[in-house]
Design an enzyme around this catalytic site. Structure first.
Site, mmCIF file in Angstrom:
data_model
loop_
_atom_site.group_PDB
_atom_site.id
_atom_site.type_symbol
_atom_site.label_atom_id
_atom_site.label_comp_id
_atom_site.label_asym_id
_atom_site.label_seq_id
_atom_site.Cartn_x
_atom_site.Cartn_y
_atom_site.Cartn_z
ATOM 1 N N ASN A 10 53.211 41.921 50.046
ATOM 2 C CA ASN A 10 53.446 42.307 51.432
ATOM 3 C C ASN A 10 53.054 43.775 51.520
ATOM 4 O OD1 ASN A 10 54.377 43.053 53.920
ATOM 5 N ND2 ASN A 10 56.555 42.734 53.474
ATOM 6 N N TRP A 11 51.918 44.007 52.157
ATOM 7 C CA TRP A 11 51.392 45.377 52.196
ATOM 8 C C TRP A 11 52.168 46.277 53.166
ATOM 9 C CZ3 TRP A 11 45.283 45.438 52.079
ATOM 10 C CH2 TRP A 11 44.845 44.897 50.871
ATOM 11 N N LYS A 12 52.947 45.678 54.049
ATOM 12 C CA LYS A 12 53.676 46.440 55.078
ATOM 13 C C LYS A 12 52.679 47.294 55.878
ATOM 14 C CE LYS A 12 57.720 46.008 52.244
ATOM 15 N NZ LYS A 12 59.027 46.465 51.860
ATOM 16 N N HIS A 95 60.919 39.267 58.187
ATOM 17 C CA HIS A 95 61.198 40.257 57.142
ATOM 18 C C HIS A 95 62.346 41.164 57.615
ATOM 19 C CE1 HIS A 95 60.710 43.668 54.434
ATOM 20 N NE2 HIS A 95 60.094 42.827 53.623
ATOM 21 N N GLU A 97 62.702 44.220 57.557
ATOM 22 C CA GLU A 97 62.253 45.405 58.307
ATOM 23 C C GLU A 97 61.966 45.046 59.760
ATOM 24 O OE1 GLU A 97 59.157 46.430 55.554
ATOM 25 O OE2 GLU A 97 60.697 46.962 54.086
ATOM 26 N N GLU A 167 65.218 38.246 49.831
ATOM 27 C CA GLU A 167 65.049 39.677 49.602
ATOM 28 C C GLU A 167 66.327 40.422 49.956
ATOM 29 O OE1 GLU A 167 60.567 40.713 49.808
ATOM 30 O OE2 GLU A 167 61.388 40.916 51.809
ATOM 31 N N GLY A 173 62.395 48.401 48.163
ATOM 32 C CA GLY A 173 61.865 49.764 48.131
ATOM 33 C C GLY A 173 62.793 50.775 47.479
ATOM 34 N N SER A 213 61.769 45.250 44.924
ATOM 35 C CA SER A 213 61.450 46.058 43.747
ATOM 36 C C SER A 213 60.944 45.250 42.552
ATOM 37 C CB SER A 213 62.656 46.919 43.342
ATOM 38 O OG SER A 213 62.996 47.807 44.379
ATOM 39 N N GLY A 234 56.340 44.208 47.409
ATOM 40 C CA GLY A 234 55.942 45.289 48.314
ATOM 41 C C GLY A 234 55.125 46.335 47.579
ATOM 42 N N GLY A 235 55.761 47.412 47.197
ATOM 43 C CA GLY A 235 55.093 48.564 46.583
ATOM 44 C C GLY A 235 54.127 48.218 45.461
HETATM 45 P P1 13P Z 1 59.384 46.359 47.388
HETATM 46 O O1 13P Z 1 58.741 45.448 46.369
HETATM 47 O O2 13P Z 1 58.590 47.579 47.659
HETATM 48 O O3 13P Z 1 60.824 46.623 47.064
HETATM 49 O O4 13P Z 1 59.367 45.543 48.772
HETATM 50 C C1 13P Z 1 59.862 44.273 48.796
HETATM 51 C C2 13P Z 1 59.546 43.653 50.104
HETATM 52 O O5 13P Z 1 60.120 44.000 51.116
HETATM 53 C C3 13P Z 1 58.504 42.624 50.134
HETATM 54 O O6 13P Z 1 58.509 41.965 51.351
#
Ligand code: 13P
Length: 249
Positions: A10-12, A95, A97, A167, A173, A213, A234-235
């Site tokens: 997930n590149w956000k 998600h 967010e 999640e 994050g 994470s 994510g990251g």
């Molecule tokens: P991180 O892997 O950066 O913690 O993000 C997780 C996430 O929200 C994937 O959708």
């Protein structure tokens, strides 16, 4: 039948279209595998160049969001037909967010999930508790409610093809991965919830990811858990590390 793992990035809100092409070109040789579905969920404006860059590879391109109406006066939104027209097969729905910053609710998540199925797009349905909820001991109650509402009106046949991403919000994050026990416990609980809504066959078929994470170090111990069918990353999905996560075995 054993469930095929699904490992999604997930590149956000990261990567301009030109950066997206560069990243995909870097990652392409690193994420080759027959053992897992590999999906890059990218910002809307990156979708078309990403599809082009991923051609001929095993990378599938997904969206990070989608609206639940067909078309019309919804400034700024992306419709399901816009996604299918260019070949998008997956969309992240709900998600945390989006729930936190863009006022998405269990009800809008449900509408989007139904709409995605209507268009043959596989939803990656997100759920997860806050740290307070975990400390209050209501994690599973909260997640069961999220899952039950997200799947209202979804048939068993559709649900079998869905992906759920667990999640925990406190793990996103933060560098704080849930322990394998915590992640397995909730993913197992989600599978039970699906068995209650539908039946054992549906629960056995649906794929449940862990997200929060995930990195090259934690992926192997998470992905061997019986109810964890991959990750939503994510990251670490923005780095060559993602290749190690995909080839975690
Ligand atoms: P991180 O892997 O950066 O913690 O993000 C997780 C996430 O929200 C994937 O959708």
């Amino acid at each position: 039948m054993a469930r095929k793992k699904i490992i999604a990035g997930n590149w956000k809100m990261n990567m301009t279209p030109s950066e997206a092409v560069e990243l995909i070109n870097t990652l392409k040789p690193l994420v080759e595998t027959d053992e897992a579905d590999v999906v890059f969920c990218v910002p809307a404006i990156d979708i078309i160049p990403a599809l082009e860059a991923a051609k001929g590879s095993n990378i599938q391109i997904g969206a990070e969001n989608m609206y639940f109406e067909e078309k019309g006066a919804y400034t700024g939104e992306i419709s399901p037909a816009m996604l299918t027209d260019v070949g998008v097969k997956y969309v992240i729905i709900g998600h945390s967010e989006r729930r936190e910053y863009f006022a998405e609710t269990n009800e809008t998540v449900n509408k989007k999930v139904l709409k995605a199925f209507e268009h043959g797009i596989t939803p990656i349905v997100c759920c997860g508790e806050t740290l307070t909820q975990r400390e209050q001991g209501v994690t599973m109650d909260f997640i069961r409610q999220q899952v039950k509402i997200a799947f209202l009106g979804v048939t068993a046949e559709q649900a079998k093809t869905a992906v759920i991403a667990y999640e925990p919000i406190w793990a996103i994050g933060t560098g704080k991965t849930a322990t394998t026990e915590q992640a397995q416990e909730v993913c197992g609980g989600i599978r039970k919830c699906i068995a209650e809504i539908y039946d054992e066959a549906t629960a056995e078929a649906i794929r449940i990811q862990y997200g929060g994470s995930v990195n090259a170090k934690t992926a192997p111990e998470l992905f061997v858990q019986p109810d964890i069918d991959g990750g939503l990353v994510g990251g670490a999905a923005l780095k060559p590390d993602f290749g190690k996560i995909v080839n975690w075995k």
